[in-house]
Design an enzyme around this catalytic site. Structure first.
Site, mmCIF file in Angstrom:
data_model
loop_
_atom_site.group_PDB
_atom_site.id
_atom_site.type_symbol
_atom_site.label_atom_id
_atom_site.label_comp_id
_atom_site.label_asym_id
_atom_site.label_seq_id
_atom_site.Cartn_x
_atom_site.Cartn_y
_atom_site.Cartn_z
ATOM 1 N N GLY A 107 73.631 27.563 3.614
ATOM 2 C CA GLY A 107 73.229 26.155 3.744
ATOM 3 C C GLY A 107 71.723 25.972 3.665
ATOM 4 O O GLY A 107 71.147 25.144 4.370
ATOM 5 N N LYS B 259 53.529 14.712 -5.816
ATOM 6 C CA LYS B 259 52.892 15.853 -6.467
ATOM 7 C C LYS B 259 52.766 15.518 -7.950
ATOM 8 O O LYS B 259 53.764 15.268 -8.616
ATOM 9 C CB LYS B 259 53.761 17.108 -6.277
ATOM 10 C CG LYS B 259 53.264 18.303 -7.085
ATOM 11 C CD LYS B 259 54.121 19.530 -6.857
ATOM 12 C CE LYS B 259 53.753 20.638 -7.819
ATOM 13 N NZ LYS B 259 54.675 21.784 -7.753
ATOM 14 N N LEU C 247 68.224 32.077 -3.998
ATOM 15 C CA LEU C 247 67.490 33.343 -3.955
ATOM 16 C C LEU C 247 68.409 34.526 -4.220
ATOM 17 O O LEU C 247 67.951 35.597 -4.603
ATOM 18 C CB LEU C 247 66.777 33.487 -2.605
ATOM 19 C CG LEU C 247 65.708 32.404 -2.335
ATOM 20 C CD1 LEU C 247 65.223 32.444 -0.889
ATOM 21 C CD2 LEU C 247 64.527 32.545 -3.292
ATOM 22 N N GLY D 91 61.503 28.026 -8.272
ATOM 23 C CA GLY D 91 62.716 28.315 -7.503
ATOM 24 C C GLY D 91 63.665 27.123 -7.498
ATOM 25 O O GLY D 91 64.763 27.168 -8.066
HETATM 26 P P1 FAD Z 1 67.852 30.421 2.145
HETATM 27 O O1 FAD Z 1 66.965 29.285 2.447
HETATM 28 O O2 FAD Z 1 67.451 31.768 2.669
HETATM 29 O O3 FAD Z 1 69.289 30.060 2.734
HETATM 30 C C1 FAD Z 1 70.276 31.036 2.901
HETATM 31 C C2 FAD Z 1 71.434 30.428 3.643
HETATM 32 O O4 FAD Z 1 72.476 31.382 3.707
HETATM 33 C C3 FAD Z 1 71.121 30.050 5.101
HETATM 34 O O5 FAD Z 1 71.752 28.826 5.411
HETATM 35 C C4 FAD Z 1 71.773 31.161 5.918
HETATM 36 O O6 FAD Z 1 72.170 30.738 7.201
HETATM 37 C C5 FAD Z 1 72.977 31.452 5.017
HETATM 38 N N1 FAD Z 1 73.546 32.779 5.229
HETATM 39 C C6 FAD Z 1 72.963 33.977 5.026
HETATM 40 N N2 FAD Z 1 73.821 34.957 5.359
HETATM 41 C C7 FAD Z 1 74.973 34.360 5.773
HETATM 42 C C8 FAD Z 1 76.226 34.826 6.277
HETATM 43 N N3 FAD Z 1 76.473 36.123 6.433
HETATM 44 N N4 FAD Z 1 77.162 33.917 6.607
HETATM 45 C C9 FAD Z 1 76.935 32.588 6.472
HETATM 46 N N5 FAD Z 1 75.768 32.095 6.009
HETATM 47 C C10 FAD Z 1 74.805 32.970 5.680
HETATM 48 N N6 FAD Z 1 60.642 27.158 -4.528
HETATM 49 C C11 FAD Z 1 60.107 26.045 -5.061
HETATM 50 O O7 FAD Z 1 60.761 25.381 -5.856
HETATM 51 N N7 FAD Z 1 58.856 25.637 -4.728
HETATM 52 C C12 FAD Z 1 58.059 26.342 -3.896
HETATM 53 O O8 FAD Z 1 56.943 25.916 -3.600
HETATM 54 C C13 FAD Z 1 58.579 27.556 -3.359
HETATM 55 N N8 FAD Z 1 57.843 28.303 -2.517
HETATM 56 C C14 FAD Z 1 58.370 29.478 -2.044
HETATM 57 C C15 FAD Z 1 57.579 30.315 -1.267
HETATM 58 C C16 FAD Z 1 58.090 31.541 -0.836
HETATM 59 C C17 FAD Z 1 57.229 32.459 -0.048
HETATM 60 C C18 FAD Z 1 59.431 31.895 -1.124
HETATM 61 C C19 FAD Z 1 60.012 33.194 -0.645
HETATM 62 C C20 FAD Z 1 60.215 31.052 -1.864
HETATM 63 C C21 FAD Z 1 59.698 29.851 -2.343
HETATM 64 N N9 FAD Z 1 60.460 29.014 -3.137
HETATM 65 C C22 FAD Z 1 59.911 27.909 -3.692
HETATM 66 C C23 FAD Z 1 61.879 29.259 -3.330
HETATM 67 C C24 FAD Z 1 62.656 28.418 -2.297
HETATM 68 O O9 FAD Z 1 62.349 28.841 -1.012
HETATM 69 C C25 FAD Z 1 64.125 28.558 -2.554
HETATM 70 O O10 FAD Z 1 64.318 28.036 -3.828
HETATM 71 C C26 FAD Z 1 64.996 27.727 -1.678
HETATM 72 O O11 FAD Z 1 64.577 27.694 -0.372
HETATM 73 C C27 FAD Z 1 66.417 28.181 -1.780
HETATM 74 O O12 FAD Z 1 66.684 29.195 -0.878
HETATM 75 P P2 FAD Z 1 68.194 29.588 -0.631
HETATM 76 O O13 FAD Z 1 68.939 28.388 -0.228
HETATM 77 O O14 FAD Z 1 68.667 30.373 -1.781
HETATM 78 O O15 FAD Z 1 68.097 30.631 0.587
#
Ligand code: FAD
Length: 460
Positions: free
Chosen positions: A10, A79, A348, A360
């Site tokens: 989420g 932005k 990610l 991202g």
């Molecule tokens: P996460 O935010 O890590 O979410 C993972 C989810 O999975 C969480 O809800 C967690 O609870 C759940 N989960 C994990 N394991 C389990 C499990 N076993 N059971 C149930 N649930 C689980 N993108 C941009 O577009 N612009 C930016 O400026 C930018 N800056 C960034 C800076 C950094 C340093 C980093 C690392 C990334 C950046 N990004 C940026 C990328 C951006 O952070 C991601 O695109 C975005 O947050 C998506 O992350 P996510 O949802 O894939 O993962």
């Protein structure tokens, strides 16, 4: 029928995907379809990702979210550009050692601007000012739109800076309350595989009650699973899909993030991101309505963590003494496949290069939409949809990597090993070298960007 889809995770990626699927499947009227998002109550989201690109405006409007609501609830600001400082020459050696990567280039195709620029006809002027008035808006602290303009419309192209946690919450609210997505809070322990290697069900650490089930259960089966579990990639890893590292191309691998309060309420808020190049990486600086988000992205091969933190604290100034910073390790690269059997990786878990140019959210938003639009009606259609998805998403990632590498390769900086290593020929993908060879003899042209899956085009 492909009726039941389970999303694990989420974060922003999970909720973007949930909204796209709910919209495209028309969940509110198609009662036989179900989209369930399972989110861990214990594992936090990555908590960064504050810069976006203009596609986000289109997406929010498509989801039916009011721009005003979004701006207020996500502490969002406009932005219009990324201002790259000290990326071209060694710091202190040139006046105006910066450039704007704007979102709006109305003059680029008029008056042979590109050609005249390369012929030196605009001596002393910034490229941004020749092709657009948006650099002027940025430098003078002006917005891209007037308050009287309708939502999502402006005088100039724009995107947003936003609070990542609040943005996930807004998307979650929209998906669950307006679009019919079911939200489950539980930890996924593992996936149960069927004989053909596809995912049969996921096993949870607690009993949950699903809307269509009469009894509580610890196991959820589905026709399709979307892995949005972040860097963990719990489902896609279980299917043994390899990760292709681009660490030798894009050298940064760690980030330090800090939330910096404004010193007084009249402090101006920039309508562009600042990206300031440093000895072993660069620092982002993003102004939200309530605070700044500042972070140092660096290569741990080229600077120690202590020195990277020192550089960040020096950048922020005296108030950094009172503030904590959070270290985040980044996996640089992407999956070999993004859709394997009945599991799709978005977010990610799919890939990530680094925060430069906010690729991202761009990639995850775009690929979630592709998935929603090519989803077959029946499970039998999964293999051909997967093939198409894998080709398109691979193309997107390859172009993202080329474009990001361009920033490091075309620099004239040579004041540290980091910049010298970034300019080593063997660190550059062949696809980028091929383009650069063409552009050695002529200007870039629109014909160089022929696919609708280009993430960056001639303007960029
Ligand atoms: P996460 O935010 O890590 O979410 C993972 C989810 O999975 C969480 O809800 C967690 O609870 C759940 N989960 C994990 N394991 C389990 C499990 N076993 N059971 C149930 N649930 C689980 N993108 C941009 O577009 N612009 C930016 O400026 C930018 N800056 C960034 C800076 C950094 C340093 C980093 C690392 C990334 C950046 N990004 C940026 C990328 C951006 O952070 C991601 O695109 C975005 O947050 C998506 O992350 P996510 O949802 O894939 O993962």
């Amino acid at each position: 029928m492909l009726e039941k889809i389970v999303i694990v995770g989420g974060g922003t990626a999970g909720w973007l995907t949930a909204n796209h699927l709910a919209k495209s499947l028309n969940l509110l009227t198609q009662k036989n379809r179900q989209v369930i998002l399972v989110e861990s109550p214990d594992i936090p989201t990555v908590g960064v990702g504050e810069g976006t690109v203009p596609l986000m405006r289109e997406t929010l409007q498509y989801f039916g979210i009011s721009e005003t609501d979004f701006l207020v609830k996500c502490d969002a600001t406009f932005k219009q550009s990324i201002k790259f400082i000290d990326w071209v020459h060694n710091p202190g050696t040139h006046k105006n050692n910066f450039y704007h990567h704007l979102f709006d280039y109305p003059q680029l195709y008029k008056f042979n601007s590109l050609q005249s620029w390369t012929q030196g006809k605009f001596e002393g002027q910034l490229f941004a000012d020749i092709v657009s008035s948006q650099g002027y808006l940025c430098e003078n602290g002006l917005a891209p739109k007037a308050i009287t303009q309708p939502e999502y419309q402006g005088f100039a192209e724009y995107a947003y800076h936003l609070d990542a946690g609040k943005f996930s919450a807004l998307l979650a609210d929209n998906a669950t309350h307006k679009l019919g997505v079911e939200h489950i809070s539980a930890n996924v322990l593992s996936a149960k595989l069927s004989e053909d290697g596809s995912i049969d069900s996921i096993i949870l650490d607690r009993d949950v009650q699903l809307k269509k089930n009469s009894e509580a259960t610890t196991e959820i089966s589905a026709d399709l699973f979307i892995d949005c579990s972040g860097f963990k990639g719990i489902l896609i890893n279980q299917l043994k899909v390899d990760f292709i590292s681009y660490q030798n191309t894009l050298l940064v691998d760690t980030a330090l993030a800090m939330q910096v309060p404004y010193e007084n309420e009249n402090e101006p808020i920039l309508s562009h991101t600042l990206a300031t190049a440093k000895k072993a990486g660069w620092i982002w600086d993003i102004g939200l309505t309530t605070r700044r988000g500042v972070g140092h992205v660096y290569s741990s091969q080229h600077i120690s963590h202590d020195d990277a933190e020192k550089a960040l604290r020096e950048y922020v100034g005296a108030q950094a003494d009172k503030l904590d910073c959070r270290q985040i390790s980044m996996k640089i690269g992407h999956r070999e496949k993004f859709w394997e059997k009945n599991c799709v990786a978005i977010g990610l878990s799919q890939g990530f290069v680094e925060p430069l140019e906010a690729t991202g959210l761009l990639a995850f938003d775009a690929t979630a939409r592709i998935l929603a639009e090519i989803l077959p009606n029946q499970s039998e259609g999964i293999n051909s949809a997967a093939k198409l998805f894998n080709q398109r998403v691979l193309y997107i990632w390859q172009r993202v990597i080329d474009f990001i590498k361009l920033h490091y390769y075309l620099t004239q900086r040579d004041d540290s090993d980091f910049w010298r290593d970034n300019r080593r020929l063997e660190s550059v993908p062949d696809s980028l070298l091929e383009k650069l060879e063409i552009w050695r003899y002529r200007l870039p042209s629109q014909h160089d960007f022929f696919s609708r899956y280009e993430t960056f085009n001639l303007d960029n």
